[in-house]
Design a protein around this motif. Structure first.
Motif, PDB file in Angstrom:
ATOM      1  N   PRO A   3       0.788  -1.250   0.000  1.00  0.00           N
ATOM      2  CA  PRO A   3       0.000   0.000   0.000  1.00  0.00           C
ATOM      3  C   PRO A   3       0.814   1.290   0.000  1.00  0.00           C
ATOM      4  N   ALA A   4       2.145   1.214  -0.142  1.00  0.00           N
ATOM      5  CA  ALA A   4       2.922   2.444  -0.331  1.00  0.00           C
ATOM      6  C   ALA A   4       2.543   3.049  -1.690  1.00  0.00           C
ATOM      7  N   PRO A   5       2.668   4.352  -1.862  1.00  0.00           N
ATOM      8  CA  PRO A   5       2.211   5.008  -3.100  1.00  0.00           C
ATOM      9  C   PRO A   5       3.220   4.985  -4.239  1.00  0.00           C
ATOM     10  N   ASP A   6       4.394   4.388  -4.028  1.00  0.00           N
ATOM     11  CA  ASP A   6       5.514   4.523  -4.961  1.00  0.00           C
ATOM     12  C   ASP A   6       5.180   4.158  -6.411  1.00  0.00           C
ATOM     13  N   ILE A   7       4.456   3.055  -6.617  1.00  0.00           N
ATOM     14  CA  ILE A   7       4.142   2.605  -7.978  1.00  0.00           C
ATOM     15  C   ILE A   7       3.317   3.657  -8.715  1.00  0.00           C
ATOM     16  N   PHE A   8       2.326   4.205  -8.047  1.00  0.00           N
ATOM     17  CA  PHE A   8       1.472   5.207  -8.685  1.00  0.00           C
ATOM     18  C   PHE A   8       2.210   6.528  -8.908  1.00  0.00           C
ATOM     19  N   LEU A   9       3.033   6.905  -7.962  1.00  0.00           N
ATOM     20  CA  LEU A   9       3.788   8.157  -8.123  1.00  0.00           C
ATOM     21  C   LEU A   9       4.772   8.065  -9.287  1.00  0.00           C
ATOM     22  N   LEU A  10       5.420   6.916  -9.440  1.00  0.00           N
ATOM     23  CA  LEU A  10       6.349   6.747 -10.561  1.00  0.00           C
ATOM     24  C   LEU A  10       5.595   6.752 -11.886  1.00  0.00           C
ATOM     25  N   ALA A  11       4.430   6.131 -11.931  1.00  0.00           N
ATOM     26  CA  ALA A  11       3.634   6.136 -13.162  1.00  0.00           C
ATOM     27  C   ALA A  11       3.235   7.555 -13.544  1.00  0.00           C
ATOM     28  N   ALA A  12       2.793   8.345 -12.569  1.00  0.00           N
ATOM     29  CA  ALA A  12       2.427   9.737 -12.844  1.00  0.00           C
ATOM     30  C   ALA A  12       3.625  10.531 -13.351  1.00  0.00           C
ATOM     31  N   GLU A  13       4.774  10.294 -12.733  1.00  0.00           N
ATOM     32  CA  GLU A  13       5.998  10.988 -13.161  1.00  0.00           C
ATOM     33  C   GLU A  13       6.320  10.654 -14.608  1.00  0.00           C
ATOM     34  N   ARG A  14       6.214   9.388 -14.965  1.00  0.00           N
ATOM     35  CA  ARG A  14       6.521   8.980 -16.341  1.00  0.00           C
ATOM     36  C   ARG A  14       5.542   9.572 -17.342  1.00  0.00           C
ATOM     37  N   LEU A  15       4.323   9.830 -16.893  1.00  0.00           N
ATOM     38  CA  LEU A  15       3.315  10.419 -17.789  1.00  0.00           C
ATOM     39  C   LEU A  15       3.281  11.938 -17.690  1.00  0.00           C
ATOM     40  N   ALA A  16       4.207  12.505 -16.910  1.00  0.00           N
ATOM     41  CA  ALA A  16       4.322  13.957 -16.746  1.00  0.00           C
ATOM     42  C   ALA A  16       3.013  14.565 -16.242  1.00  0.00           C
ATOM     43  N   ALA A  17       2.381  13.877 -15.289  1.00  0.00           N
ATOM     44  CA  ALA A  17       1.114  14.350 -14.728  1.00  0.00           C
ATOM     45  C   ALA A  17       1.261  14.559 -13.230  1.00  0.00           C
ATOM     46  N   HIS A  18       0.616  15.611 -12.726  1.00  0.00           N
ATOM     47  CA  HIS A  18       0.620  15.832 -11.286  1.00  0.00           C
ATOM     48  C   HIS A  18      -0.258  14.772 -10.629  1.00  0.00           C
ATOM     49  N   PRO A  19       0.185  14.195  -9.504  1.00  0.00           N
ATOM     50  CA  PRO A  19      -0.605  13.143  -8.861  1.00  0.00           C
ATOM     51  C   PRO A  19      -2.065  13.524  -8.612  1.00  0.00           C
ATOM     52  N   SER A  20      -2.317  14.768  -8.253  1.00  0.00           N
ATOM     53  CA  SER A  20      -3.690  15.183  -7.944  1.00  0.00           C
ATOM     54  C   SER A  20      -4.594  15.165  -9.168  1.00  0.00           C
ATOM     55  N   ARG A  21      -3.989  15.064 -10.357  1.00  0.00           N
ATOM     56  CA  ARG A  21      -4.760  15.054 -11.602  1.00  0.00           C
ATOM     57  C   ARG A  21      -4.848  13.657 -12.203  1.00  0.00           C
ATOM     58  N   CYS A  22      -4.463  12.637 -11.434  1.00  0.00           N
ATOM     59  CA  CYS A  22      -4.510  11.255 -11.908  1.00  0.00           C
ATOM     60  C   CYS A  22      -5.695  10.524 -11.297  1.00  0.00           C
ATOM     61  N   THR A  23      -6.297   9.656 -12.084  1.00  0.00           N
ATOM     62  CA  THR A  23      -7.344   8.766 -11.589  1.00  0.00           C
ATOM     63  C   THR A  23      -6.839   7.333 -11.667  1.00  0.00           C
ATOM     64  N   VAL A  24      -6.977   6.632 -10.560  1.00  0.00           N
ATOM     65  CA  VAL A  24      -6.513   5.249 -10.443  1.00  0.00           C
ATOM     66  C   VAL A  24      -7.709   4.306 -10.439  1.00  0.00           C
ATOM     67  N   TYR A  25      -7.587   3.206 -11.161  1.00  0.00           N
ATOM     68  CA  TYR A  25      -8.586   2.132 -11.137  1.00  0.00           C
ATOM     69  C   TYR A  25      -7.988   0.969 -10.362  1.00  0.00           C
ATOM     70  N   GLU A  26      -8.678   0.533  -9.316  1.00  0.00           N
ATOM     71  CA  GLU A  26      -8.142  -0.483  -8.406  1.00  0.00           C
ATOM     72  C   GLU A  26      -9.211  -1.479  -7.973  1.00  0.00           C
ATOM     73  N   ASP A  27      -8.736  -2.636  -7.457  1.00  0.00           N
ATOM     74  CA  ASP A  27      -9.675  -3.655  -6.977  1.00  0.00           C
ATOM     75  C   ASP A  27      -9.293  -4.195  -5.611  1.00  0.00           C
ATOM     76  N   SER A  28      -8.318  -3.570  -4.936  1.00  0.00           N
ATOM     77  CA  SER A  28      -7.905  -4.096  -3.633  1.00  0.00           C
ATOM     78  C   SER A  28      -7.810  -2.967  -2.617  1.00  0.00           C
ATOM     79  N   ASP A  29      -7.975  -3.341  -1.361  1.00  0.00           N
ATOM     80  CA  ASP A  29      -7.852  -2.346  -0.293  1.00  0.00           C
ATOM     81  C   ASP A  29      -6.453  -1.744  -0.267  1.00  0.00           C
TER      82      ASP A  29
END
Length: 200
Positions: A150-176
């Motif tokens: 549940p650390a945010p690292d994977i999502f933060l790196l993905a946002a960085e690679r897409l040159a998007a601010h984290p607050s402007r990203c939408t994540v689709y998930e299926d786990s707590d």
């Protein structure tokens, strides 16, 4: 696309893999159970299903701690064998229909990434068989970061690679664990479970 799954004001979309983009739950369970059986472990699917946000290595470590096990081989070797078993079934893994509709509708409109706690090799091989295999701009896996969900690292790196601010990203998930990771990253998160659950 189901209205509840439509992204709102997002600069990029990040999709978890197992259980979100693809219906791989049973194949993953069978591979893990088969690897652990020689260790004397009877892996209940209910136990497995409750921890799907963890990587295979983290799941085994939790199991070892909870049941006071002494594996005959290092966790890394157990995971490698689990991955090999899963890959024999990779061609049979199918996308979740409702999430596939989101991917198809948004392809070309906003950057999209797969952001998963799974292993890169396993995801790349399974992705090869999917109808959306060319739709993603980047793939971030557990192999790319120091800490998994549940650390945010994977999502933060993905946002960085897409040159998007984290607050402007939408994540689709299926786990707590994945939802916790997305919130820790400061991202909007959509829980796909009501739309991917098996229906009678």
């Amino acid at each position: 696309m189901h209205p509840d799954l439509a992204p709102r004001h997002a600069d990029c979309l990040l999709f978890d893999w197992d259980g979100t983009l693809v219906d791989s739950q049973y194949a993953n369970y069978r591979a893990m159970a088969a690897v652990l059986a020689p260790e004397g472990v009877v892996l209940e699917q209910e136990w497995f299903d409750a921890r799907t946000g963890l990587s295979s290595a983290e799941m085994i470590r939790v199991l070892v701690e909870e049941r006071a096990l002494t594996p005959s081989r290092p966790v890394e070797l157990l995971v490698a064998d689990r991955d090999e078993l899963f890959l024999t079934q990779a061609h049979a893994v199918r996308p979740h229909r409702e999430v596939l509709r989101v991917v198809e509708a948004m392809h070309g409109l906003v950057p999209m990434a797969v952001a998963s706690g799974g292993a890169r090799r396993v995801i790349e091989e399974t992705l090869r068989h999917q109808p959306f295999r060319e739709h993603f701009d980047t793939l971030v896996t557990r192999d790319d970061v120091r800490r998994g969900k549940p650390a945010p690292d994977i999502f933060l790196l993905a946002a960085e690679r897409l040159a998007a601010h984290p607050s402007r990203c939408t994540v689709y998930e299926d786990s707590d664990e994945g939802i916790e990771a997305a919130r820790a990253a400061g991202m909007t998160v959509i829980d796909v479970r009501p739309y991917t659950a098996a229906r009678p």
